[in-house]
Design an enzyme around this catalytic site. Structure first.
Site, short mmCIF file in Angstrom:
data_model
loop_
_atom_site.label_atom_id
_atom_site.label_comp_id
_atom_site.label_asym_id
_atom_site.label_seq_id
_atom_site.Cartn_x
_atom_site.Cartn_y
_atom_site.Cartn_z
N TYR A 27 38.59 39.48 27.63
CA TYR A 27 37.44 40.38 27.87
C TYR A 27 37.17 40.42 29.36
O TYR A 27 36.05 40.23 29.82
CB TYR A 27 36.23 39.87 27.08
CG TYR A 27 35.18 40.93 26.79
CD1 TYR A 27 35.41 41.93 25.86
CD2 TYR A 27 33.95 40.89 27.44
CE1 TYR A 27 34.45 42.89 25.58
CE2 TYR A 27 32.97 41.85 27.17
CZ TYR A 27 33.23 42.83 26.25
OH TYR A 27 32.26 43.78 25.97
N SER A 29 38.57 42.62 33.08
CA SER A 29 38.47 43.99 33.60
C SER A 29 38.92 45.01 32.54
O SER A 29 38.16 45.88 32.13
CB SER A 29 39.33 44.09 34.87
OG SER A 29 39.36 45.41 35.35
N ASP A 85 48.29 38.39 33.59
CA ASP A 85 49.74 38.38 33.36
C ASP A 85 50.31 36.96 33.43
O ASP A 85 51.22 36.63 32.69
CB ASP A 85 50.42 39.30 34.38
CG ASP A 85 49.98 40.74 34.19
OD1 ASP A 85 50.24 41.30 33.12
OD2 ASP A 85 49.33 41.29 35.10
N HIS A 110 50.43 46.27 31.17
CA HIS A 110 51.36 46.15 32.30
C HIS A 110 52.64 45.53 31.72
O HIS A 110 52.57 44.68 30.82
CB HIS A 110 50.73 45.25 33.37
CG HIS A 110 51.61 44.97 34.56
ND1 HIS A 110 52.48 45.89 35.10
CD2 HIS A 110 51.74 43.84 35.32
CE1 HIS A 110 53.09 45.35 36.15
NE2 HIS A 110 52.66 44.11 36.30
N GLY A 136 39.22 48.33 34.99
CA GLY A 136 38.46 48.50 33.76
C GLY A 136 37.08 49.14 33.93
O GLY A 136 36.74 50.06 33.18
N ASP A 193 55.09 49.44 39.88
CA ASP A 193 53.81 48.76 40.10
C ASP A 193 53.97 47.63 41.13
O ASP A 193 53.20 47.51 42.07
CB ASP A 193 53.29 48.21 38.77
CG ASP A 193 51.92 47.56 38.88
OD1 ASP A 193 50.92 48.31 38.83
OD2 ASP A 193 51.85 46.33 39.03
N GLU A 197 52.39 47.67 44.99
CA GLU A 197 51.43 46.68 45.49
C GLU A 197 52.02 45.86 46.64
O GLU A 197 51.30 45.44 47.54
CB GLU A 197 50.88 45.80 44.37
CG GLU A 197 51.85 44.89 43.69
CD GLU A 197 51.36 44.37 42.33
OE1 GLU A 197 50.42 44.96 41.77
OE2 GLU A 197 51.92 43.38 41.85
N GLU A 229 38.18 50.16 64.18
CA GLU A 229 39.26 51.14 64.26
C GLU A 229 40.35 50.89 63.22
O GLU A 229 40.92 51.84 62.67
CB GLU A 229 39.88 51.14 65.67
CG GLU A 229 38.95 51.66 66.75
CD GLU A 229 38.38 53.04 66.45
OE1 GLU A 229 39.07 53.85 65.81
OE2 GLU A 229 37.22 53.30 66.82
N GLU A 233 37.50 51.94 59.26
CA GLU A 233 37.72 53.38 59.11
C GLU A 233 38.83 53.71 58.11
O GLU A 233 39.02 54.88 57.75
CB GLU A 233 38.01 54.02 60.47
CG GLU A 233 36.77 54.03 61.34
CD GLU A 233 36.90 54.91 62.58
OE1 GLU A 233 37.73 55.84 62.56
OE2 GLU A 233 36.19 54.65 63.55
#
Ligand code: NAD
Ligand code: MG
Length: 337
Positions: A27, A29, A85, A110, A136, A193, A197, A229, A233
């Site tokens: 239970y 995300s 995972d 996943h 989630g 995936d 990442e 910078e 941003e």
């Protein structure tokens, strides 16, 4: 470049999910979002938790039945494995596999453990994936408001002949047919995936920010100005690209910024970076990355802990913490993810 077909509500078999008893394992995300959305949609949902889980009160508050993991799996015929995972293989072997029956379906968000054979389900169960393309809380918020976030579906094993339809019906239950469901494979989802990442989202971005910040500071500029910078941003630019692609972003920055983008960007991410990206992708595809990470988790995780500590102990992080403490909107920001 071949383009994928987007699946929508017209492709869904509406009878499939109401006939299933669902167990949501975890239970966090994803688990909290899936359990609440499917429960609200009228599905027969129970949540499987560890003994003494701190999530129990939250599940009960949502009006959803709670069970231990083995109980939930026994009661259900569709088991969604939504724990981290790194915890899945052990929980699968000890608590899920012994309680599965022929014809049941195992669902993942996943593909890592199935693709890299850390979980090898029996041949008589369906093995499917529904991977919403958002955290989630955002999945829950968008679906609750009548929208939805896109999702990927995939079939690793079709024991019943219904695996694909079931994955699509589950994605529909999460509201994702409103935003579009794309079909993929466990291999494609897992490899892209991990690549995304590592090369772009987490690894690439962190290294880019860090290198830009350090270049300015080493040249004698104030760290605070360098922080604004190179990190602060970033959000403005990412928001523009998220909304309108790179073209939309370039239309909204100054012509000077756009010109600098064209002449300097490819020098930063040039041949050496593209070569590194290809090597990273090869290590992902060969399983070398997965092996190294699994060994790290099964061992004492000392390298992981060392790099985590080093990452936290940087001038960029110290300067940023000081500046962010004065940004009122960050202090009381609700969870936006
Ligand atoms: P999470 O870390 O948010 O939550 C995991 C839950 O599992 C927690 O409630 C935790 O208490 C519980 N848990 C941990 N160890 C357990 C154990 N041994 N036994 C029983 N329960 C245990 O996880 P998440 O981010 O929701 O990820 C779940 C799956 O969803 C993963 O496969 C992940 O790759 C995938 N996914 C996550 C996201 C995301 O944005 N978070 C997006 C798409 C897919
Ligand atoms: Mg069962």
């Amino acid at each position: 470049m071949s383009t994928a077909r987007i699946l929508t509500v017209d492709d869904v078999n509406p009878d499939l999910l109401p006939r299933r008893r669902l167990a949501i394992i975890g239970y966090g995300s994803q688990g909290a979002a899936h359990a609440r959305l499917l429960h609200k949609a009228g599905a027969d949902v129970r949540v499987g938790l560890r003994e003494g889980s701190s999530s129990e009160a939250a599940v009960r508050k949502a009006g959803i039945p709670v069970a231990t993991v083995p109980e939930a799996v026994k009661e259900a015929d569709l088991v969604a494995v939504l724990i981290p995972d790194t915890a899945q293989a052990k929980v699968y072997q000890e608590e899920i596999a012994p309680n599965l029956e022929a014809g049941n379906a195992l669902l993942f968000a996943h593909g890592f453990n199935v693709h890299f054979n850390e979980i090898q389900p029996a041949a008589d169960v369906d093995v499917i994936m529904v991977a919403p393309k958002s955290p989630g809380p955002m999945l829950y918020r968008e679906a609750s408001q009548g929208n939805g976030v896109p999702a990927l579906i995939a079939v690793h094993q079709d024991a019943t002949g219904k695996a694909r339809s079931l994955a699509l019906a589950y994605a529909h239950g999460l509201g994702s047919t409103r935003a579009g469901v794309l079909e993929t494979t466990f291999a494609e989802e897992t490899e892209t995936d991990l690549f995304g990442e590592q090369a772009v989202l987490c690894g690439g971005l962190s290294a880019l920010i860090q290198a830009g910040f350090e270049t300015l500071v080493e040249a004698g500029y104030q760290p605070e100005v360098a922080y604004f910078e190179c990190l602060h941003e970033m959000k403005l630019i990412v928001d523009l690209a998220y909304q309108g692609g790179l073209t939309g972003m370039r239309e909204r920055v100054s012509d000077t910024a756009e010109w600098g983008d064209y002449v300097s960007g490819p020098r930063v991410v040039g041949a050496a970076s593209r070569k590194a990206m290809k090597e990273i992708l090869e290590e992902i595809r060969s399983g070398a990355f997965a092996r190294r990470w699994i060994d790290e988790c099964e061992g004492d995780a000392s390298e992981f802990n060392r790099m985590r500590a080093e990452g936290r102990d940087q001038p960029l992080e110290e300067v940023g913490a000081r500046l962010r403490a004065r940004m009122a909107w960050l202090q009381d920001a609700e969870e936006t993810s």
